[in-house]
Enzyme design. Sequence first.
Site, short mmCIF file in Angstrom:
data_model
loop_
_atom_site.label_atom_id
_atom_site.label_comp_id
_atom_site.label_asym_id
_atom_site.label_seq_id
_atom_site.Cartn_x
_atom_site.Cartn_y
_atom_site.Cartn_z
N GLU A 166 0.82 -1.22 0.00
CA GLU A 166 0.00 0.00 0.00
C GLU A 166 0.85 1.27 0.00
O GLU A 166 0.54 2.22 -0.71
CB GLU A 166 -0.97 0.00 1.19
CG GLU A 166 -1.98 -1.14 1.19
CD GLU A 166 -2.81 -1.26 -0.09
OE1 GLU A 166 -2.96 -0.26 -0.81
OE2 GLU A 166 -3.29 -2.37 -0.38
N CYS B 285 9.99 -2.96 -10.33
CA CYS B 285 9.29 -2.09 -9.37
C CYS B 285 10.29 -1.31 -8.51
O CYS B 285 10.04 -0.17 -8.13
CB CYS B 285 8.35 -2.91 -8.49
SG CYS B 285 6.91 -3.51 -9.39
ZN LIG Z 1 -2.61 -2.88 -4.73
ZN LIG Z 2 7.15 -5.83 -9.44
#
Ligand SMILES: [Zn+2]
Ligand SMILES: [Zn+2]
Length: 178
Positions: A122, A159
């Site tokens: 989150e 990411c």
């Molecule tokens: Zn999410």
């Molecule tokens: Zn990722």
Amino acid sequence: MGAVGDAVLRIIAANLQAIFHLAVDLLPARATPEFAFSELRRQYHAALILNRLGSSRRKQQRLLAVVNVDLFIPILTHVLGEAQMGGRAAVVSLHRLRERRDGGRVPLETFYDRAIKVAVHEVAHTFDLVHCKDRDCVMMLSTTPPDLDELPMFFCRYCKAFLAESYRRYGVWTVEKP
Ligand SMILES: [Zn+2]
Ligand SMILES: [Zn+2]
């Protein structure tokens, strides 16, 4: 917000600090967010909690609320957490994180791991990270708590690079290079 164990808060904070390389402060406990309670659903509206949190006058750039109550957003039966994309606020619900597929309860250690994963996921949304298709990435979407057990606590390479880019864009000062 509401009755949340001290240990789980400290574990979440320590892991967020290690994974995001950001200084994390534990803020004083706040009351259960009754303003977000829906009589109809008997659950708490995650977006209302985020709105309230996002308008806080605190100096912190990001605010994460940890609650014990069950959260929902109108299109889903429940959410384990919710965040403002590229915003300031995120919320994690511990309510379902003890659940096992067979209805039993998981060991405390698994519960803590799940709480950390939802919190990392989150908070990453507040830095514009979207869902990832990599099963080896905490940004993969989980809908049930046992799904979380398949995920690592960390980001995939893609990411991670995206997060570093977001930090540059937002001018975020890190404890060390992510
Ligand atoms: Zn999410
Ligand atoms: Zn990722």
